[in-house]
Design a protein around this motif. Structure first.
Motif, mmCIF file in Angstrom:
data_model
loop_
_atom_site.group_PDB
_atom_site.id
_atom_site.type_symbol
_atom_site.label_atom_id
_atom_site.label_comp_id
_atom_site.label_asym_id
_atom_site.label_seq_id
_atom_site.Cartn_x
_atom_site.Cartn_y
_atom_site.Cartn_z
ATOM 1 N N THR A 336 21.080 14.985 29.035
ATOM 2 C CA THR A 336 22.382 14.705 28.418
ATOM 3 C C THR A 336 22.166 13.794 27.232
ATOM 4 O OG1 THR A 336 23.697 14.988 30.432
ATOM 5 C CG2 THR A 336 24.626 13.597 28.714
ATOM 6 N N MET A 337 22.641 14.220 26.091
ATOM 7 C CA MET A 337 22.584 13.442 24.848
ATOM 8 C C MET A 337 24.006 13.092 24.417
ATOM 9 S SD MET A 337 19.266 13.679 24.126
ATOM 10 C CE MET A 337 17.911 14.755 24.632
ATOM 11 N N ASN A 338 24.153 12.052 23.612
ATOM 12 C CA ASN A 338 25.435 11.895 22.948
ATOM 13 C C ASN A 338 25.342 12.575 21.592
ATOM 14 O OD1 ASN A 338 24.684 9.925 20.850
ATOM 15 N ND2 ASN A 338 24.495 8.450 22.536
ATOM 16 N N CYS A 339 26.483 12.831 20.999
ATOM 17 C CA CYS A 339 26.504 13.637 19.777
ATOM 18 C C CYS A 339 25.756 12.985 18.620
ATOM 19 C CB CYS A 339 27.935 13.963 19.377
ATOM 20 S SG CYS A 339 28.975 12.509 19.065
ATOM 21 N N ALA A 340 25.383 11.701 18.765
ATOM 22 C CA ALA A 340 24.627 11.030 17.706
ATOM 23 C C ALA A 340 23.226 11.598 17.549
ATOM 24 C CB ALA A 340 24.539 9.527 17.987
ATOM 25 N N VAL A 341 22.770 12.391 18.514
ATOM 26 C CA VAL A 341 21.456 13.003 18.354
ATOM 27 C C VAL A 341 21.408 13.816 17.055
ATOM 28 C CG1 VAL A 341 22.050 15.050 19.732
ATOM 29 C CG2 VAL A 341 19.667 14.373 19.480
ATOM 30 N N ARG A 342 22.539 14.404 16.708
ATOM 31 C CA ARG A 342 22.682 15.082 15.417
ATOM 32 C C ARG A 342 24.158 15.316 15.224
ATOM 33 N NH1 ARG A 342 21.291 20.704 13.214
ATOM 34 N NH2 ARG A 342 20.853 20.253 11.024
ATOM 35 N N GLU A 343 24.779 14.484 14.421
ATOM 36 C CA GLU A 343 26.238 14.363 14.370
ATOM 37 C C GLU A 343 26.929 15.707 14.155
ATOM 38 O OE1 GLU A 343 27.856 11.807 15.099
ATOM 39 O OE2 GLU A 343 26.492 10.107 14.862
ATOM 40 N N TYR A 344 27.619 16.133 15.226
ATOM 41 C CA TYR A 344 28.412 17.350 15.151
ATOM 42 C C TYR A 344 29.327 17.379 16.361
ATOM 43 C CZ TYR A 344 29.594 22.277 14.374
ATOM 44 O OH TYR A 344 30.269 23.442 14.124
ATOM 45 N N GLY A 345 30.630 17.441 16.162
ATOM 46 C CA GLY A 345 31.543 17.324 17.279
ATOM 47 C C GLY A 345 31.618 15.876 17.742
ATOM 48 N N ASP A 346 32.022 15.692 19.010
ATOM 49 C CA ASP A 346 32.276 14.339 19.491
ATOM 50 C C ASP A 346 32.112 14.309 21.004
ATOM 51 O OD1 ASP A 346 33.020 11.657 19.042
ATOM 52 O OD2 ASP A 346 35.080 12.067 19.628
ATOM 53 N N GLY A 347 31.269 13.407 21.520
ATOM 54 C CA GLY A 347 31.113 13.275 22.959
ATOM 55 C C GLY A 347 29.693 13.523 23.420
ATOM 56 N N PHE A 348 29.560 13.995 24.658
ATOM 57 C CA PHE A 348 28.254 14.243 25.256
ATOM 58 C C PHE A 348 27.876 15.710 25.136
ATOM 59 C CE2 PHE A 348 29.722 10.439 27.565
ATOM 60 C CZ PHE A 348 28.634 9.604 27.374
ATOM 61 N N ARG A 349 26.575 15.960 25.021
ATOM 62 C CA ARG A 349 26.037 17.313 24.954
ATOM 63 C C ARG A 349 24.914 17.414 25.979
ATOM 64 N NH1 ARG A 349 30.089 17.175 22.678
ATOM 65 N NH2 ARG A 349 30.662 17.873 20.598
ATOM 66 N N SER A 350 25.027 18.356 26.910
ATOM 67 C CA SER A 350 24.078 18.437 28.016
ATOM 68 C C SER A 350 23.413 19.806 28.082
ATOM 69 C CB SER A 350 24.784 18.169 29.352
ATOM 70 O OG SER A 350 25.369 16.889 29.373
ATOM 71 N N LEU A 351 22.205 19.822 28.651
ATOM 72 C CA LEU A 351 21.451 21.046 28.889
ATOM 73 C C LEU A 351 21.338 21.287 30.390
ATOM 74 C CD1 LEU A 351 18.436 21.011 26.384
ATOM 75 C CD2 LEU A 351 20.009 22.918 26.759
ATOM 76 N N PHE A 352 21.679 22.493 30.819
ATOM 77 C CA PHE A 352 21.527 22.925 32.194
ATOM 78 C C PHE A 352 20.789 24.261 32.198
ATOM 79 C CE2 PHE A 352 25.156 20.114 32.269
ATOM 80 C CZ PHE A 352 25.117 19.491 33.513
ATOM 81 N N VAL A 353 20.090 24.566 33.293
ATOM 82 C CA VAL A 353 19.411 25.850 33.412
ATOM 83 C C VAL A 353 19.658 26.445 34.790
ATOM 84 C CG1 VAL A 353 17.590 25.109 31.813
ATOM 85 C CG2 VAL A 353 17.215 24.901 34.287
ATOM 86 N N CYS A 354 19.578 27.762 34.887
ATOM 87 C CA CYS A 354 19.500 28.464 36.164
ATOM 88 C C CYS A 354 18.137 29.128 36.212
ATOM 89 C CB CYS A 354 20.605 29.502 36.311
ATOM 90 S SG CYS A 354 20.481 30.414 37.894
ATOM 91 N N GLU A 355 17.257 28.621 37.056
ATOM 92 C CA GLU A 355 15.902 29.145 37.133
ATOM 93 C C GLU A 355 15.866 30.528 37.772
ATOM 94 O OE1 GLU A 355 16.329 26.342 40.729
ATOM 95 O OE2 GLU A 355 17.286 26.781 38.801
#
Length: 368
Positions: A336-355
């Motif tokens: 989970t990153m906040n949008c400051a990782v690369r400014e676009y949109g607003d809030g948290f951005r997360s990665l999930f996978v289904c193996e």
């Protein structure tokens, strides 16, 4: 000391088990009779203090697990800890501790805060006995959705709870590009669209936050392609993009699910302006250990220079997490990153996978 208490209501010392025992005893003895304002300040600082202990020196807390599980409702109200704090304080607690917590949760007259704390403790333990007890409790109390928010898949019929995250976590440090080719970085930030998506997926995916090689995350679910991409559609917040791999590891099929979101002409123009400058904010993610080199404040590490999120560990816990659109299983949280990782949109951005189904979800939520 890298721990910054918001209210400085007590001295910050966590150099030994005795220090942690002292702060724990202070928390147990705390009552609102000290005055509401002072009480709230101390409670807030205790939450930060034990977040730090869970991250840096959880071994100092292990002798206190049974005593915390036996604390009264009023005493538990003094420890308003978030789930990641409980997770690292209670991981691996004894089966006897899990049994006592389960017995308390069966009591009908618990206060809501005490119930939340005990639920978090039980979920945090992670042993087979605790996960079985957790699933039984979640089904009988109809609390399955609440535990899914914390990152636990609860089979509907029977069976133990399954943690859908790795216990090991890293701080995600953002290092801006130094002029070298960012595609050579192990965890690049700001790749051009064609580098991560082709075909139908390219029509939906307009922005790349970062890519992560999940082989660097101990315990992460394995996929056919280890480099996974956190991407965005032309949306502001509260959306999920499910993506499937092409043979070369890029995404070639993507589906958007939008729960809700802000929508206005001003936001549309803002998003378009950012997309027009796709070289903005390029760099790489470096994985840093959770240690005393980070700054701990407000139960997070975001005051640490360059830190923009977590890789590994549990999801945020405040929002519904995505389920796989193919098999309907709760997806495995990677980062989970906040949008400051690369400014676009607003809030948290997360990665999930289904193996099982070999797909990736990029998931956006607003600020909590």
């Amino acid at each position: 000391m890298p721990l910054r208490l918001l209210n400085n209501s007590f001295a910050v010392t966590a150099d030994s088990a005795d220090d942690v025992q002292s702060r724990f005893a202070m928390g147990l003895a705390l009552t609102p009779s000290v005055g509401r304002s002072k009480y709230e300040r101390v409670v807030r600082d205790l939450a930060d203090y034990f977040y730090y202990v869970g991250a840096v020196c959880p071994e100092y807390f292990r002798p206190l697990q049974d005593e915390m599980a036996a604390a009264s409702d009023d005493q538990l109200a003094n420890f308003r800890l978030i789930f990641p704090t409980w997770l690292y304080l209670f991981s691996g607690a004894s089966d006897g501790c899990a049994l006592r917590i389960g017995e308390r949760l069966a009591q009908p007259d618990l206060t809501p805060l005490a119930r939340f704390s005990l639920e978090s403790m039980l979920a945090a333990i992670g042993t087979p006995a605790a996960l079985t007890s957790l699933a039984t409790y979640a089904r009988s109390s109809r609390r399955i959705a609440a535990f899914e928010d914390l990152g636990f898949w609860i089979p509907l019929a029977d069976g133990a709870a399954v943690p859908r995250f790795t216990l090991h976590r890293f701080a995600a440090r953002l290092r801006r590009a130094d002029g070298s080719d960012i595609s050579s970085y192990r965890h690049p930030v700001g790749l051009a669209g064609p580098s991560v998506a082709v075909g139908q997926a390219r029509e939906l995916i307009t922005w790349h936050y970062c890519s992560l090689d999940i082989r660097d995350v101990p315990g992460a679910a394995a996929l056919s392609h280890p480099l996974i991409h956190l991407v965005s559609p032309r949306r502001w917040d509260n959306w999920t993009v499910f993506s499937w791999f092409a043979a070369d590891g890029r995404y070639d099929r993507a589906v958007l699910y939008e729960a809700s979101g802000k929508d206005s002409d001003d936001l549309d123009e803002l998003l378009d302006d950012v997309i027009d400058d796709t070289a903005t904010g390029q760099g790489q993610i470096l994985l840093a250990p959770y240690d005393d080199q980070l700054v701990y404040c407000n139960s997070n590490i975001y005051l640490t220079p360059e830190v923009v999120g977590d890789v590994g560990g549990p999801p945020i816990g405040l929002y519904p997490n995505p389920t796989c659109p193919t098999c309907n299983k709760l997806m495995f949280h990677i980062a989970t990153m906040n949008c400051a990782v690369r400014e676009y949109g607003d809030g948290f951005r997360s990665l999930f996978v289904c193996e099982d189904c070999d797909l990736v979800a990029s998931h956006a939520t607003g600020w909590n």
